[in-house]
Design an enzyme around this catalytic site. Sequence first.
Site, PDB file in Angstrom:
ATOM      1  N   GLY A  15      31.715  21.092  38.722  1.00 28.09           N
ATOM      2  CA  GLY A  15      31.207  21.606  40.073  1.00 28.09           C
ATOM      3  C   GLY A  15      30.782  20.939  41.165  1.00 28.09           C
ATOM      4  CB  VAL A  16      31.149  17.147  41.862  1.00 26.42           C
ATOM      5  CG1 VAL A  16      32.766  16.934  41.894  1.00 26.42           C
ATOM      6  CG2 VAL A  16      30.423  16.393  42.782  1.00 26.42           C
ATOM      7  CE1 TYR A  48      32.204  24.685  25.887  1.00 22.79           C
ATOM      8  CE2 TYR A  48      33.519  26.415  26.223  1.00 22.79           C
ATOM      9  CZ  TYR A  48      33.020  25.414  26.524  1.00 22.79           C
ATOM     10  OH  TYR A  48      33.162  24.889  27.949  1.00 22.79           O
ATOM     11  CG  ASP A  83      40.552  20.078  40.543  1.00 27.37           C
ATOM     12  OD1 ASP A  83      39.676  19.286  39.911  1.00 27.37           O
ATOM     13  OD2 ASP A  83      40.102  21.279  40.578  1.00 27.37           O
ATOM     14  NE  ARG A  84      37.165  16.579  35.976  1.00 26.39           N
ATOM     15  CZ  ARG A  84      36.584  17.443  35.486  1.00 26.39           C
ATOM     16  NH1 ARG A  84      36.916  18.735  35.098  1.00 26.39           N
ATOM     17  NH2 ARG A  84      35.201  17.468  35.802  1.00 26.39           N
ATOM     18  CD  GLU A 150      31.236  26.077  35.286  1.00 22.35           C
ATOM     19  OE1 GLU A 150      32.509  25.538  35.198  1.00 22.35           O
ATOM     20  OE2 GLU A 150      30.678  26.422  36.318  1.00 22.35           O
TER      21      GLU A 150
HETATM   22  N1  LIG Z   1      29.738  19.248  49.456  1.00 21.34           N
HETATM   23  C1  LIG Z   1      29.400  20.379  48.886  1.00 21.34           C
HETATM   24  N2  LIG Z   1      27.967  20.778  49.244  1.00 21.34           N
HETATM   25  C2  LIG Z   1      27.675  21.974  49.046  1.00 21.34           C
HETATM   26  N3  LIG Z   1      28.294  22.898  47.959  1.00 21.34           N
HETATM   27  C3  LIG Z   1      29.711  22.496  47.560  1.00 21.34           C
HETATM   28  C4  LIG Z   1      30.036  21.476  48.112  1.00 21.34           C
HETATM   29  N4  LIG Z   1      31.470  21.240  47.572  1.00 21.34           N
HETATM   30  C5  LIG Z   1      31.644  22.340  46.812  1.00 21.34           C
HETATM   31  N5  LIG Z   1      30.397  23.116  46.861  1.00 21.34           N
HETATM   32  C6  LIG Z   1      30.408  24.646  46.147  1.00 21.34           C
HETATM   33  O1  LIG Z   1      29.814  24.157  44.772  1.00 21.34           O
HETATM   34  C7  LIG Z   1      30.415  25.089  43.920  1.00 21.34           C
HETATM   35  C8  LIG Z   1      31.545  24.281  43.071  1.00 21.34           C
HETATM   36  O2  LIG Z   1      32.717  23.738  43.828  1.00 21.34           O
HETATM   37  P1  LIG Z   1      34.097  23.281  43.256  1.00 21.34           P
HETATM   38  O3  LIG Z   1      34.540  24.705  42.418  1.00 21.34           O
HETATM   39  O4  LIG Z   1      34.915  23.062  44.208  1.00 21.34           O
HETATM   40  O5  LIG Z   1      33.794  22.390  42.281  1.00 21.34           O
HETATM   41  P2  LIG Z   1      34.724  21.523  41.089  1.00 21.34           P
HETATM   42  O6  LIG Z   1      34.396  20.237  41.315  1.00 21.34           O
HETATM   43  O7  LIG Z   1      36.251  22.088  41.246  1.00 21.34           O
HETATM   44  O8  LIG Z   1      34.419  22.108  39.638  1.00 21.34           O
HETATM   45  P3  LIG Z   1      35.059  22.273  38.194  1.00 21.34           P
HETATM   46  O9  LIG Z   1      35.976  20.714  37.953  1.00 21.34           O
HETATM   47  O10 LIG Z   1      34.177  22.287  37.258  1.00 21.34           O
HETATM   48  O11 LIG Z   1      36.163  23.421  38.257  1.00 21.34           O
HETATM   49  C9  LIG Z   1      31.331  26.039  44.726  1.00 21.34           C
HETATM   50  O12 LIG Z   1      30.588  26.995  45.004  1.00 21.34           O
HETATM   51  C10 LIG Z   1      31.338  25.441  46.153  1.00 21.34           C
HETATM   52  O13 LIG Z   1      31.425  26.317  47.269  1.00 21.34           O
END
Ligand SMILES: Nc1ncnc2c1ncn2[C@@H]1O[C@H](COP(=O)(O)OP(=O)(O)OP(=O)(O)O)[C@@H](O)[C@H]1O
Length: 217
Positions: A15-16, A48, A83-84, A150
């Site tokens: 979620g970062v 899970y 992405d990863r 999650e």
């Molecule tokens: N820099 C940021 N500041 C605030 N909110 C953010 C930021 N980046 C992403 N978000 C919000 O946080 C949420 C998670 O973002 P995202 O799906 O891109 O994460 P992810 O790292 O790809 O997660 P995962 O690996 O679990 O899929 C989304 O709702 C997005 O709009």
Amino acid sequence: MRNGRYYVTVAGNIGVGKSTLVGILAEEFNWQPYYELVADHPYLDDYYRDRERWGFHSQIWFLTQRYQQHLEIADTPISVCQDRSIYEDYEVFVKGLLEQRILSHRDFRTYRQLFLALVQSIAPPTLLIHLYASVPTLIRRINERDRPAERAIPPAYLEHLNRRYDEWLRRFELCPVLRIETDDLDFAHDAAARREVVELIAQTLGLRGMVQERFVP
Ligand SMILES: Nc1ncnc2c1ncn2[C@@H]1O[C@H](COP(=O)(O)OP(=O)(O)OP(=O)(O)O)[C@@H](O)[C@H]1O
């Protein structure tokens, strides 16, 4: 840059904002985006229910998907953002499962042998971007996204993953690492923050002039 193209991978906790940033980079630079595949995971429900029983199977599935994606990336003629990467599967998640005793030493050694054999044939990225956020920020973003699976992620697990990322990236030498602290940098919703992050990445890659041109109104 390898063969005239960039291969940028985005690493970071749940979620970062990895997929958000990958989308932005694809849009800004016309790069080919590669997202994480989590749909259709045939072991996830079993995992899970019983992590010790299905942890190894689940990780082999992730590794296979990721390796196939790396092969596709190698075949892509234009620059890509991912992405990863496969490195996180092993360094963060599988080592984490061993630490938590969900994976046995025997299964870990088998996984490691396979992982090391596979990564030998993979070209390293041009740049690894490490997106970092503190646990309260991660929880806020995960809640904002609101995926049912999650909702129950314990804060201690996110903390554990943050530690694993830091430990791994201190040793990582395959390519340069750009760490971006995102607690106060909302590139998902704020246009100025988005420009700032794009500019930083462009500068790091030596693309500065090109980006400035794009910003001319
Ligand atoms: N820099 C940021 N500041 C605030 N909110 C953010 C930021 N980046 C992403 N978000 C919000 O946080 C949420 C998670 O973002 P995202 O799906 O891109 O994460 P992810 O790292 O790809 O997660 P995962 O690996 O679990 O899929 C989304 O709702 C997005 O709009």
